[in-house]
Scaffold this motif. Structure first.
Motif, PDB file in Angstrom:
ATOM      1  N   ASP A 157      44.356  37.363   0.597  1.00 42.29           N
ATOM      2  CA  ASP A 157      43.193  36.600   1.062  1.00 42.29           C
ATOM      3  C   ASP A 157      42.660  37.249   2.335  1.00 42.29           C
ATOM      4  OD1 ASP A 157      41.376  34.421   1.536  1.00 42.29           O
ATOM      5  OD2 ASP A 157      42.845  33.564   2.921  1.00 42.29           O
ATOM      6  N   VAL A 194      40.938  37.788  -2.556  1.00 48.49           N
ATOM      7  CA  VAL A 194      40.084  36.655  -2.206  1.00 48.49           C
ATOM      8  C   VAL A 194      39.366  37.008  -0.914  1.00 48.49           C
ATOM      9  CG1 VAL A 194      40.039  34.222  -1.521  1.00 48.49           C
ATOM     10  CG2 VAL A 194      41.605  34.984  -3.325  1.00 48.49           C
ATOM     11  N   ALA A 195      38.090  36.681  -0.816  1.00 44.85           N
ATOM     12  CA  ALA A 195      37.298  36.931   0.382  1.00 44.85           C
ATOM     13  C   ALA A 195      36.572  35.658   0.784  1.00 44.85           C
ATOM     14  CB  ALA A 195      36.293  38.058   0.139  1.00 44.85           C
ATOM     15  N   GLU A 198      30.495  36.565   0.346  1.00 40.23           N
ATOM     16  CA  GLU A 198      30.054  37.518  -0.673  1.00 40.23           C
ATOM     17  C   GLU A 198      30.034  38.936  -0.110  1.00 40.23           C
ATOM     18  OE1 GLU A 198      29.534  37.056  -3.763  1.00 40.23           O
ATOM     19  OE2 GLU A 198      29.412  34.868  -3.968  1.00 40.23           O
ATOM     20  N   ALA A 201      33.492  40.284  -0.044  1.00 40.48           N
ATOM     21  CA  ALA A 201      33.933  40.585  -1.409  1.00 40.48           C
ATOM     22  C   ALA A 201      33.353  41.916  -1.882  1.00 40.48           C
ATOM     23  CB  ALA A 201      33.527  39.457  -2.352  1.00 40.48           C
ATOM     24  N   GLU A 202      32.086  42.152  -1.579  1.00 39.78           N
ATOM     25  CA  GLU A 202      31.463  43.417  -1.973  1.00 39.78           C
ATOM     26  C   GLU A 202      32.113  44.592  -1.253  1.00 39.78           C
ATOM     27  OE1 GLU A 202      27.351  42.911  -1.136  1.00 39.78           O
ATOM     28  OE2 GLU A 202      27.044  41.390  -2.708  1.00 39.78           O
ATOM     29  N   ALA A 205      35.425  45.286  -2.925  1.00 43.05           N
ATOM     30  CA  ALA A 205      35.201  45.917  -4.224  1.00 43.05           C
ATOM     31  C   ALA A 205      34.905  47.402  -4.055  1.00 43.05           C
ATOM     32  CB  ALA A 205      34.057  45.218  -4.954  1.00 43.05           C
ATOM     33  N   PRO A 213      36.695  40.849  -6.447  1.00 42.26           N
ATOM     34  CA  PRO A 213      37.307  39.823  -5.596  1.00 42.26           C
ATOM     35  C   PRO A 213      36.624  38.468  -5.779  1.00 42.26           C
ATOM     36  CG  PRO A 213      36.901  41.837  -4.354  1.00 42.26           C
ATOM     37  CD  PRO A 213      36.190  41.990  -5.660  1.00 42.26           C
ATOM     38  N   ALA A 214      37.411  37.415  -5.677  1.00 43.34           N
ATOM     39  CA  ALA A 214      36.875  36.058  -5.745  1.00 43.34           C
ATOM     40  C   ALA A 214      36.480  35.609  -4.344  1.00 43.34           C
ATOM     41  CB  ALA A 214      37.917  35.108  -6.322  1.00 43.34           C
ATOM     42  N   VAL A 215      35.478  34.756  -4.260  1.00 46.56           N
ATOM     43  CA  VAL A 215      35.043  34.215  -2.976  1.00 46.56           C
ATOM     44  C   VAL A 215      35.532  32.775  -2.850  1.00 46.56           C
ATOM     45  CG1 VAL A 215      33.081  33.603  -1.518  1.00 46.56           C
ATOM     46  CG2 VAL A 215      33.024  35.713  -2.871  1.00 46.56           C
TER      47      VAL A 215
END
Length: 428
Positions: A157, A194-195, A198, A201-202, A205, A213-215
């Motif tokens: 996370d 997990v981030a 957004e 997460a980008e 990635a 990754p999930a937000v």
């Protein structure tokens, strides 16, 4: 009930935003069939503590507090003894602080916890279905060791970026190189990422995540929200949160000073209240700014207050204020206080880039968003909000569906689903 090993450096009674995230995950994961086993240091280095954070932890929580070594504390003492730098924590640009940080604090100031956390995690990892780690990077490295040794699936996370240049302002030449490789090792090794935003997460990635990754954002706890409170006799602009490193309240103070210059009659009513601690550099700089701007009778520095008192103050304020992190990477993050501001239901003034993550959320909530460098526009916003306050306009109510989205119970449900999916793909 399935078990998840949770490595969290920040955990109650520490009162940091990271500790709040860990606390609420631990509270709500059992509702979704996951029993956390928390590994955290006995006495981590933190500015602020609030024992109230321990009160609502589950009675059955398995809490493993380990020893820790804190090179940062020794570094602060050394800086204080030599008089060559400020005793203000990690963000030290002096040659001594920069060199010692570069060589000793890898990957971060919590590096001394890694051997203790990894040792305890190795003992626990064979008894759980998933390993969960949360920022800082030291927790991820300790979790990576336990996951690899026991072949236990691992969810990492991320609350902050690790290797972006904006977050390495005091590091030496070789640290960006090693940090990028450590970050890539964690990102590529973890089974799931997990981030909190957004943007983050980008970024993960792009580093090389196995899957998108999930937000899971930060949020607020409805049960902690105080009853509606009447505002005080002053037009109070409240900022809740600490200032450290490059983060400073100066954009807010400059806007208020410009507003008072344009409308001197406001001075009798306007107050700026700052809740939270400041590092040594900001303390000295803020005192000078207050004198220079003539705000001695306007600004109140309340310091660190208990969490419940801070939430009550948010409900009573005329305007809740947010001041952006000026570093480039700051536009990709959302301070936890913004979610609590939304729950407080007061008018919001966000001095942050409108196209950043925090700016977009503040606009969606109906807040006023101004770039922190635009003093004239910020002053105009202060004057407009003041006139609304004079007219008795309440304002500040974000759309209910937006606020509901960031309840900690709903956010933890998303995390539990990620744990479910990760456990189902357990390594052979």
């Amino acid at each position: 009930m399935r078990r998840v090993l949770f490595l969290a450096y920040d955990f109650p009674p520490i009162a940091s935003p990271a500790a709040q995230r860990a606390r609420h995950f631990v509270r709500y994961l059992p509702v979704h069939g996951w029993q956390p086993v928390v590994v955290t240091p006995r006495a981590g280095a933190s500015w602020a503590y609030d024992p109230a954070g321990l009160a609502d932890l589950p009675a059955e929580l398995e809490l493993c507090r380990t020893p820790t070594a804190e090179p940062g504390r020794a570094l602060r003492r050394l800086r204080s003894d030599t008089g060559t730098a400020r005793a203000d924590g990690d963000g030290d640009p002096s040659p001594l602080g920069r060199r010692l940080r570069e060589w000793l604090l890898v990957p971060d100031s919590q590096a001394g916890w890694i051997p203790f956390a990894a040792t305890r995690a190795l003992k626990q990892a064979r008894t759980v279905e998933v390993v969960l780690t949360t920022s800082p990077g030291s927790a991820h490295l300790a979790g990576a060791l336990a996951s690899r040794a026991t072949r236990t699936p691992w969810v990492a996370d991320f609350q902050d970026p690790w290797s972006t240049p904006a977050f390495q302002q005091w590091q030496g030449r070789w640290r960006p190189w090693i940090d990028k490789r450590l970050e890539r090792a964690v990102v590529c090794r973890a089974d799931r990422l997990v981030a909190t935003t957004e943007w983050l997460a980008e970024h993960l990635a792009s580093v090389g995540a196995r899957q998108p990754p999930a937000v899971v954002a930060n949020g607020y706890e409805p049960a902690e929200q105080p009853q509606a409170s009447g505002s005080d006799e002053h037009f109070t602009l409240l900022h809740a949160g600490s200032f450290y490193g490059p983060r400073s309240p100066e954009p807010l103070l400059a806007a208020v000073a410009a507003a008072l210059e344009a409308e001197p009659a406001m001075r009798a009513c306007v107050r700026v209240r700052l809740l939270g601690l400041q590092d040594a550099r900001n303390t000295a700089r803020l005192a000078g700014s207050i004198r220079r701007l003539g705000l001695e009778q306007v600004v109140e520095q309340a310091g660190q207050v208990p969490r419940r008192e801070a939430l009550t103050a948010m409900r009573a304020a005329a305007v809740l204020t947010l001041v952006a992190d000026p570093l480039e990477g700051g536009r990709g993050l959302i301070p936890l206080k913004l979610y609590e501001y939304l729950a407080a239901g007061r008018p919001l003034l966000a001095l942050t880039p409108p196209d950043g993550e925090a700016g977009r959320l503040a606009q969606a909530a109906g807040g006023t968003v101004v770039h922190p460098s635009n003093v004239a526009a910020a002053a105009s916003a202060v004057r407009r909000l003041y006139r609304g306050w004079q007219a008795g306009e309440s304002g500040g109510h974000a759309p209910a569906e937006l606020v509901e989205r960031y309840r900690w119970d709903k956010l933890t449900a998303k995390l539990a689903h990620i744990l479910d999916d990760t456990a189902a793909r357990r390594r052979p």
